[in-house]
Design a protein around this motif. Structure first.
Motif, PDB file in Angstrom:
ATOM      1  N   LYS A  14       0.751  -1.125   0.123  1.00 29.66           N
ATOM      2  CA  LYS A  14      -0.044   0.021  -0.229  1.00 29.66           C
ATOM      3  C   LYS A  14       1.015   1.407  -0.148  1.00 29.66           C
ATOM      4  O   LYS A  14       0.172   2.236  -0.107  1.00 29.66           O
ATOM      5  N   GLU A  15       2.016   1.042   0.096  1.00 27.00           N
ATOM      6  CA  GLU A  15       3.103   2.316   0.203  1.00 27.00           C
ATOM      7  C   GLU A  15       3.123   2.625  -1.349  1.00 27.00           C
ATOM      8  O   GLU A  15       3.126   1.970  -2.274  1.00 27.00           O
ATOM      9  N   ASP A  16       3.453   4.175  -1.493  1.00 30.51           N
ATOM     10  CA  ASP A  16       3.605   4.651  -3.033  1.00 30.51           C
ATOM     11  C   ASP A  16       5.193   4.270  -3.257  1.00 30.51           C
ATOM     12  O   ASP A  16       5.855   4.435  -2.408  1.00 30.51           O
ATOM     13  N   VAL A  17       5.606   3.962  -4.419  1.00 32.42           N
ATOM     14  CA  VAL A  17       7.102   3.867  -4.645  1.00 32.42           C
ATOM     15  C   VAL A  17       7.478   4.280  -6.260  1.00 32.42           C
ATOM     16  O   VAL A  17       6.554   4.163  -7.070  1.00 32.42           O
ATOM     17  N   SER A  46       1.137   0.192  -3.806  1.00 34.72           N
ATOM     18  CA  SER A  46       1.769  -1.181  -4.091  1.00 34.72           C
ATOM     19  C   SER A  46       1.342  -2.442  -3.521  1.00 34.72           C
ATOM     20  O   SER A  46       0.726  -2.492  -2.720  1.00 34.72           O
ATOM     21  N   GLN A  47       1.235  -3.199  -4.453  1.00 31.70           N
ATOM     22  CA  GLN A  47       0.931  -4.814  -3.933  1.00 31.70           C
ATOM     23  C   GLN A  47       2.029  -5.973  -4.184  1.00 31.70           C
ATOM     24  O   GLN A  47       2.928  -5.586  -4.872  1.00 31.70           O
ATOM     25  N   ALA A  79      10.860  -5.155  -3.874  1.00 26.50           N
ATOM     26  CA  ALA A  79      10.135  -6.113  -2.876  1.00 26.50           C
ATOM     27  C   ALA A  79       9.168  -5.379  -2.243  1.00 26.50           C
ATOM     28  O   ALA A  79       9.316  -4.447  -1.567  1.00 26.50           O
ATOM     29  N   VAL A  80       7.906  -5.864  -2.331  1.00 31.38           N
ATOM     30  CA  VAL A  80       6.789  -5.379  -1.659  1.00 31.38           C
ATOM     31  C   VAL A  80       6.185  -6.388  -0.684  1.00 31.38           C
ATOM     32  O   VAL A  80       5.829  -7.598  -0.955  1.00 31.38           O
ATOM     33  N   GLN A  81       6.455  -6.034   0.883  1.00 28.38           N
ATOM     34  CA  GLN A  81       6.265  -6.658   1.756  1.00 28.38           C
ATOM     35  C   GLN A  81       4.890  -6.634   2.097  1.00 28.38           C
ATOM     36  O   GLN A  81       4.111  -5.680   2.050  1.00 28.38           O
TER      37      GLN A  81
END
Lengths: 113, 116
Positions: free
Chosen positions: B16-19, B82-83, B113-115
């Motif tokens: 769920k963060e933007d990157v 992010s997912q 890497a999306v945790q």
């Protein structure tokens, strides 16, 4: 859908063997490419073909040759495999015009022991 | 010489963060193209977007957006919210100049890497 198919996902070969990596595309693309992918180095172009029997060297052609006898098929040949050729090999194809996207195969992870 | 630089080697975020993934290019051409590709763990590179040098409009496709700025020679890629499925290596690329050969040169890639 464009399909680029590489003959093997994983290969293990011995030092000194002659190795053939095969790639077939089904979209009648003029261009075909072989790249090598290594950690930290991205994708590096080995050879490029823009037509049947036509080829150009890329950035790292040493130790490799290619063959394109038919438009849909592009083969990468390791004349005498060495351990430093252990890598992921990616085949791609595209239309001739600059600016068109390339379509990639699933990759062949080659290990030379 | 044509060059594409991705300075970020690895990025790790929580879902769920933007990157934003950075791409800086060098070229002396006035007409050029830029691409982004995604390489999931399965290995096959997937085409995401193409921009040409005449079109500086930002592009949005769902959670993906691209910011092309000629003034800074950058073509950055942002994933919103992010997912885990976004975890992949992302490559920026550009064709070599001079002729209709369409040989792409790639940056070194950014591993995202999306945790969960």
């Amino acid at each position: 859908d464009v399909k680029v198919t590489q003959s093997s996902r994983y290969l293990v070969k011995r030092t000194g063997e002659k190795v053939f990596l095969e790639c077939v595309q089904d979209m009648d693309h003029e261009n075909m490419f072989w790249y090598r992918q290594d950690p930290g180095l991205g994708l590096r172009l080995i050879y490029f073909s823009y037509d049947v029997k036509m080829k150009e060297k890329g950035d790292i052609p040493e130790g490799y040759s290619v063959s394109r006898e038919k438009k849909e098929r592009f083969s990468l040949i390791l004349e005498s495999a060495s351990t430093n050729q252990t890598s992921m090999y990616l085949c791609a194809s595209s239309w001739e015009a600059t600016g068109t996207e390339a379509f990639f195969g699933q990759g062949t992870r080659l290990t030379v022991v | 010489a044509q060059k594409v630089t991705q300075a970020q080697t690895e990025i790790s975020v929580v879902e769920k963060e933007d990157v934003t993934l950075d791409c800086v290019y060098e070229t002396r051409d006035t007409t050029y193209y830029l691409f982004w590709y995604k390489q999931p763990p399965s290995g096959e590179l997937v085409f995401l977007i193409r921009r040409n040098s005449f079109d500086e409009q930002n592009e949005i496709s769902g959670r993906y957006s691209w910011n092309f700025q000629k003034s800074t020679s950058s073509f950055n890629f942002t994933i919103t919210a992010s997912q885990v499925v976004d975890s992949a290596v992302y490559f920026c690329a550009s064709p070599l100049p001079g002729g209709a050969t369409n040989k792409l040169i790639f940056g070194t890639g950014t591993l995202l890497a999306v945790q969960p």
